[in-house]
Design an enzyme around this catalytic site. Structure first.
Site, short mmCIF file in Angstrom:
data_model
loop_
_atom_site.label_atom_id
_atom_site.label_comp_id
_atom_site.label_asym_id
_atom_site.label_seq_id
_atom_site.Cartn_x
_atom_site.Cartn_y
_atom_site.Cartn_z
N GLY A 257 0.81 -1.22 0.00
CA GLY A 257 0.00 0.00 0.00
C GLY A 257 0.84 1.26 0.00
CB CYS A 258 3.75 2.25 2.05
SG CYS A 258 2.87 2.07 3.61
CB THR A 259 5.15 0.32 -2.83
OG1 THR A 259 6.10 -0.14 -1.87
CG2 THR A 259 5.81 0.41 -4.19
CB ALA B 240 5.60 6.13 -2.42
#
Length: 158
Positions: free
Chosen positions: A44-46, A49
């Site tokens: 999710g963070c990738t 970003a």
């Protein structure tokens, strides 16, 4: 000290990639987007970003600077930033000072255990240093577009 919409940000100082220090006054005159995320190199963070990366030129054109914030250390941030070719800096909040100030540390259940984690959240700070808007506990799809829309409205109102 907690943050409140329509109030100035409390004092803080943090280190970011690129060897820069970010404070509550370091980017006066610019709209600031602070997005808090749980961890470098997670799915999710990738995705989040990369979405900020892909819209970065639009944020700059609208007069905004973007910072990602997590509890990861500088080495992790440098690698994450290089791997994804992120054009913005990442703040290493290893002591969770900003996370607590912005109230994004939450109890989560992971694999049946209670853990403290970062609730995915974004904060929009006006060029005057006043917190204009916040998104808490958000989902990644469509979020970056919502933030960009808010930045453009804020610039138009200025």
């Amino acid at each position: 000290m907690a943050i409140v919409v329509n109030k100035p940000l409390p004092e803080f100082e943090a280190n970011a990639t690129g060897g820069i220090k970010v404070t509550n006054t370091s980017h006066r005159g610019q709209i600031v987007v602070l997005y808090f995320y749980p961890k470098d190199n997670t799915p999710g963070c990738t995705t989040e970003a990369m979405q900020f990366r892909d819209k970065y030129k639009d944020f700059v054109k609208a007069g905004a600077v973007v910072f990602g914030v997590s509890r990861d250390n500088m080495k992790s941030h440098d690698e994450f930033k290089a791997k994804l070719e992120l054009p913005f800096e990442l703040i290493a909040d290893t002591e969770e000072k900003m996370c607590h100030m912005f109230g994004v540390v939450k109890n989560k259940i992971m694999y049946g255990k209670k853990v403290k984690g970062i609730e995915r959240s974004t904060f929009l700070v006006g060029a005057d240093g006043i917190l204009k808007q916040e998104w808490r506990g958000l989902k990644v799809p469509g979020h970056v577009d919502d933030v960009l829309k808010a930045v453009k409205l804020l610039k138009k109102a200025a």
